[in-house]
Design an enzyme around this catalytic site. Sequence first.
Site, PDB file in Angstrom:
ATOM      1  N   CYS A 197     121.787 -21.271  76.517  1.00  0.00           N
ATOM      2  CA  CYS A 197     122.272 -21.937  77.730  1.00  0.00           C
ATOM      3  C   CYS A 197     122.519 -20.895  78.810  1.00  0.00           C
ATOM      4  O   CYS A 197     122.406 -19.689  78.573  1.00  0.00           O
ATOM      5  CB  CYS A 197     123.565 -22.704  77.445  1.00  0.00           C
ATOM      6  SG  CYS A 197     124.883 -21.627  76.852  1.00  0.00           S
ATOM      7  N   CYS A 257     125.151 -18.244  78.095  1.00  0.00           N
ATOM      8  CA  CYS A 257     124.675 -17.129  77.275  1.00  0.00           C
ATOM      9  C   CYS A 257     124.077 -16.050  78.166  1.00  0.00           C
ATOM     10  O   CYS A 257     124.327 -14.855  77.984  1.00  0.00           O
ATOM     11  CB  CYS A 257     123.629 -17.615  76.272  1.00  0.00           C
ATOM     12  SG  CYS A 257     124.197 -18.924  75.168  1.00  0.00           S
ATOM     13  N   CYS A 280     106.738  20.568  57.708  1.00  0.00           N
ATOM     14  CA  CYS A 280     108.118  20.852  57.304  1.00  0.00           C
ATOM     15  C   CYS A 280     109.065  19.854  57.964  1.00  0.00           C
ATOM     16  O   CYS A 280     108.656  19.020  58.773  1.00  0.00           O
ATOM     17  CB  CYS A 280     108.512  22.275  57.699  1.00  0.00           C
ATOM     18  SG  CYS A 280     108.430  22.550  59.490  1.00  0.00           S
ATOM     19  N   CYS A 296     109.037  19.720  61.717  1.00  0.00           N
ATOM     20  CA  CYS A 296     107.961  18.904  62.302  1.00  0.00           C
ATOM     21  C   CYS A 296     108.399  17.450  62.399  1.00  0.00           C
ATOM     22  O   CYS A 296     108.125  16.764  63.393  1.00  0.00           O
ATOM     23  CB  CYS A 296     106.699  19.010  61.447  1.00  0.00           C
ATOM     24  SG  CYS A 296     106.028  20.678  61.309  1.00  0.00           S
ATOM     25  N   ASP A 352      91.102 -21.718 101.852  1.00  0.00           N
ATOM     26  CA  ASP A 352      90.320 -20.751 102.607  1.00  0.00           C
ATOM     27  C   ASP A 352      88.855 -21.190 102.611  1.00  0.00           C
ATOM     28  O   ASP A 352      88.358 -21.758 101.638  1.00  0.00           O
ATOM     29  CB  ASP A 352      90.471 -19.371 101.951  1.00  0.00           C
ATOM     30  CG  ASP A 352      89.769 -18.301 102.754  1.00  0.00           C
ATOM     31  OD1 ASP A 352      88.592 -18.058 102.464  1.00  0.00           O
ATOM     32  OD2 ASP A 352      90.390 -17.743 103.660  1.00  0.00           O
TER      33      ASP A 352
END
Length: 509
Positions: free
Chosen positions: A21, A24, A89, A92, A496
Amino acid sequence: MASPDTTNTTRITLPVTGMSCASCAISVESWLRETPGVIRAAVNFAAENVSVEYDPKQTNLKKLARAITESGYGVATRKSTFPVTGMSCASCVAHVEEALNEVPGVVSASVNLASEKATVEYIETVSPGALRRAVAEAGYQMGSETAAPEDITLAAEREIRKVWRQFLVAISLSAIVMALMFTVDFTGKNYLLWALATPVQFWAGLRFYRGAWGALRHGRADMNTLIAVGSSAAYFYSMAAVIAPSLFSHQGMAPHLYFDTSAMIIALILLGRYLEARAKGRTSEAIKKLIGLQPKNATVIRNGQEISIVVDDVQIGDLVLVRPGERIPVDGNVRQGHSSVDESMITGESLPVEKKSGERVIGATINKTGSFQFEATRVGKDTTLAQIVRLVEEAQGSKAPIQRLADIIAGYFVPAVVGIAIVTFLVWYFLGPAPALTVALLNTVAILVIACPCALGLATPTAIIVGTGKGAEHGVLIRSAAALENAHRLNTILLDKTGTLTRGMPRVT
């Protein structure tokens, strides 16, 4: 608190779940605006998302998502798993996670060195290509997702299924409770009613308590507050009457129980939530169809070789090859070859348009006859198709004048109803007939339950999203909700002189 730096701000759109709602939406906006670093927050209730402009030096996506969660709602995200190579490792791993977390829109990133995979949770505005580029810049390589990303549509479908399951359980138990209420008394009947009503109240109805608690923490009352308070009043009164019936007895008569009332309230409102979720799930089909027009892959020429890549990885300046029958992946200018292109999805012209070197081609249109190469000039969110989608989404999220009035009313309505309910309880309790507590409680519950005006905050945005969605489905783009609201006054339409209204394909007459 230092004022945010408006010269270096970030804008992001977060999909929000759980809103039902206008109250909210107001609650989510308020929570975000009170977050340090947030400059603006505007909820698009119809499209179920919120646009936030913030200072990245003061806040980040995780804090924004937490603010939405604390307000009692959720953030719809995708979660994907990508293979990552080049790691050796733990350092990384940290570098890859840091690179992913710095991408705007990433909620969380977790990298596993042993399996060489990264699991990333991110919102729908983030493209996998952006994630791969961030990892590449950090010195590693990330491949295509090993599990398909979970999109907002799947999240919505999952929510619909969840509400439907809760409704089925709630209505089944409520029906049994109501049937038992009209049977003869037997030993333990009241405890059985209590046991049947409890899962309805606290499992099926948990969403209402969460929403009410989020609003209460923010000093607000919303529709969830009415539902939680109304059903809880009936439930806890009945529970107390089962545990200590002497406190509620009147002239030797046993107290009446209202477990059927509390359970049926939740069941019926869950049915309403299910219908709302289905309605909102169907209204954006036009946008999904538009997005689906873009091809998933593109053939680009790099270092003299043709390679197939995902559209997200196409970059401005790439030379793209398009063969007969294929959709053009992005916008660009023809560099070599010629063909005819069906642009009816953009222009409405049924006849293909000839394209030769130097002329512009539009993404998602269909190449008809010959092959050609073009230079990509617009990719990602800058393509014509992406702008059309964004235009429709903005129109769906814009507020019509009548909707602003509904939002204002909804913001004051819930606190007013709660106030009236309190006054009603006090009047009936002190001035009403015996049993005063029972009569006062019943009248209070009646006011709280019957006053749930979910349609007040739902009807207008639903009408807008359906109207703009149907328009897009038929090739009519509506720029704003105000234009849609004023369309009923039209008596003349001017076209147009070069404009054409067609079906987009030839027909034998």
